[in-house]
Enzyme design. Structure first.
Site, PDB file in Angstrom:
ATOM      1  N   HIS A  42       0.832  -1.276   0.026  1.00  0.00           N
ATOM      2  CA  HIS A  42      -0.001   0.103  -0.084  1.00  0.00           C
ATOM      3  C   HIS A  42       0.793   1.227  -0.025  1.00  0.00           C
ATOM      4  O   HIS A  42       0.882   1.992   0.974  1.00  0.00           O
ATOM      5  CB  HIS A  42      -1.138  -0.002   1.305  1.00  0.00           C
ATOM      6  CG  HIS A  42      -2.003  -1.063   1.046  1.00  0.00           C
ATOM      7  ND1 HIS A  42      -1.606  -2.302   1.732  1.00  0.00           N
ATOM      8  CD2 HIS A  42      -3.052  -1.061   0.798  1.00  0.00           C
ATOM      9  CE1 HIS A  42      -2.460  -3.227   1.573  1.00  0.00           C
ATOM     10  NE2 HIS A  42      -3.580  -2.390   1.181  1.00  0.00           N
ATOM     11  N   GLU A 118      -0.199   0.279  -5.550  1.00  0.00           N
ATOM     12  CA  GLU A 118      -1.147   1.231  -5.245  1.00  0.00           C
ATOM     13  C   GLU A 118      -2.340   1.419  -5.892  1.00  0.00           C
ATOM     14  O   GLU A 118      -2.273   1.660  -7.289  1.00  0.00           O
ATOM     15  CB  GLU A 118      -0.271   2.680  -5.369  1.00  0.00           C
ATOM     16  CG  GLU A 118      -1.238   3.836  -4.874  1.00  0.00           C
ATOM     17  CD  GLU A 118      -2.085   3.821  -3.432  1.00  0.00           C
ATOM     18  OE1 GLU A 118      -3.178   4.108  -3.408  1.00  0.00           O
ATOM     19  OE2 GLU A 118      -1.151   3.331  -2.457  1.00  0.00           O
ATOM     20  N   ASP A 164       0.768  -1.794   5.242  1.00  0.00           N
ATOM     21  CA  ASP A 164       0.245  -0.586   5.830  1.00  0.00           C
ATOM     22  C   ASP A 164      -1.203  -0.175   5.265  1.00  0.00           C
ATOM     23  O   ASP A 164      -1.324   0.901   4.818  1.00  0.00           O
ATOM     24  CB  ASP A 164       1.202   0.406   6.087  1.00  0.00           C
ATOM     25  CG  ASP A 164       1.569   1.163   5.034  1.00  0.00           C
ATOM     26  OD1 ASP A 164       1.632   0.556   4.015  1.00  0.00           O
ATOM     27  OD2 ASP A 164       2.018   2.252   5.015  1.00  0.00           O
TER      28      ASP A 164
END
Length: 284
Positions: A42, A118, A164
């Protein structure tokens, strides 16, 4: 999840803990000549303006990185991390905060592999532009959790995994647990770094013991847990009180490095008299 923008929270107390740990892990892995792979599930945008409207809306960096940026008396591990933040601000003023991909870009060698994921389209575009010239790097807009199956075991054999997520969707808690188990099944010596928010929420309180139990049975080198509590929940029990990092297969140096830094972080970042830290480790 696709609406989440880390720019609102960049440089806060949680980033300080997370990126201190990430810096120490990457420094340790870089001590050996053999290349390694870093997988960031992430990744965000790579870097963030603390002068922009997102960061200024809540000003969380003011209770985080800004409390440390100009200090000259930091323990060596914190000073090293802070040197990276300064390098990201070449004019000396705190204007930008480096996310985990930027810290990786500072610390990974050209022979090390970087795999970043992402989903947010704007952040993915910014991240791709930022890392486009770095060798041995892939920037993907696929789901980072599902990518672990294809990333591990790594061709380099040595690997670190950072997870995360925002945890704004409650299913993230279960996905983190499943991802840890899959990573350790595929490569039981992978260094897995898991960030989590400290909340008075059932999913949050249940996840940590489950992660520890999986590490107990599957990891080659045990686990280390560090938590930094800086504030209290509100009257209704809402709000993030702090955050933690669980590191599975941690570097043997990490415990002592964090033991040197966490008391100072409580002193500088704590927002109430009960601010505290937890540091625990279990070796296999």
């Amino acid at each position: 999840m696709l609406a989440y923008r880390h720019a609102f929270h960049a440089g806060n107390h949680a980033d300080v803990l997370k990126h201190l740990v990430l810096t120490r892990v990457l420094r340790y892995m870089g001590e050996k000549d053999k290349p390694y792979t870093l997988i960031d599930t992430h990744a965000g945008a790579g870097g963030y303006s603390v002068e922009g409207r997102y960061a200024q809306k809540k000003g969380e960096y003011g209770e985080g990185i800004a409390k440390l940026y100009d200090r000259k008396d930091l323990p060596a591990p914190l000073a090293d991390y802070m040197s990276l933040v300064h390098a990201f601000n070449p004019d000396g003023q705190l204007r930008q905060y480096p996310g985990s991909p930027a810290i990786a870009n500072f610390l990974l060698r050209e022979t090390d592999r970087l795999r970043v994921y992402e989903l947010h389209s704007t952040d993915h575009r910014i991240l791709s532009s930022y890392l486009e010239s770095r060798p041995n790097t892939q920037v993907s807009d696929r789901d980072g959790f599902s990518a672990i199956k294809g990333e591990l075991p790594s061709p380099t054999r040595r690997a670190a995994l950072l997870m995360d997520p925002s945890y704004e969707i409650k299913t993230d808690y279960a996905k983190v647990l499943a991802a840890l188990r899959e990573a350790l099944e595929r490569a039981p010596d992978t260094v897995v770094m898991i960030w989590y928010p400290q909340l008075q929420l059932l999913e949050s309180t249940q996840m940590l013991p489950r992660l520890k139990a999986s590490a107990d049975s599957m990891a080659k080198k045990g686990w280390l847990h560090a938590r930094l509590t800086v504030t209290q929940a509100d009257e209704r029990g809402f709000g993030m009180m702090g955050s933690g990092m669980l590191v599975v297969n941690p570097p043997f140096t990490l415990h002592d490095e964090l033991a040197e830094c966490l008391p100072l972080l409580v002193e500088r970042l704590g927002q109430y008299d009960g601010a505290n830290f937890v540091l625990e480790q279990k070796a296999v």
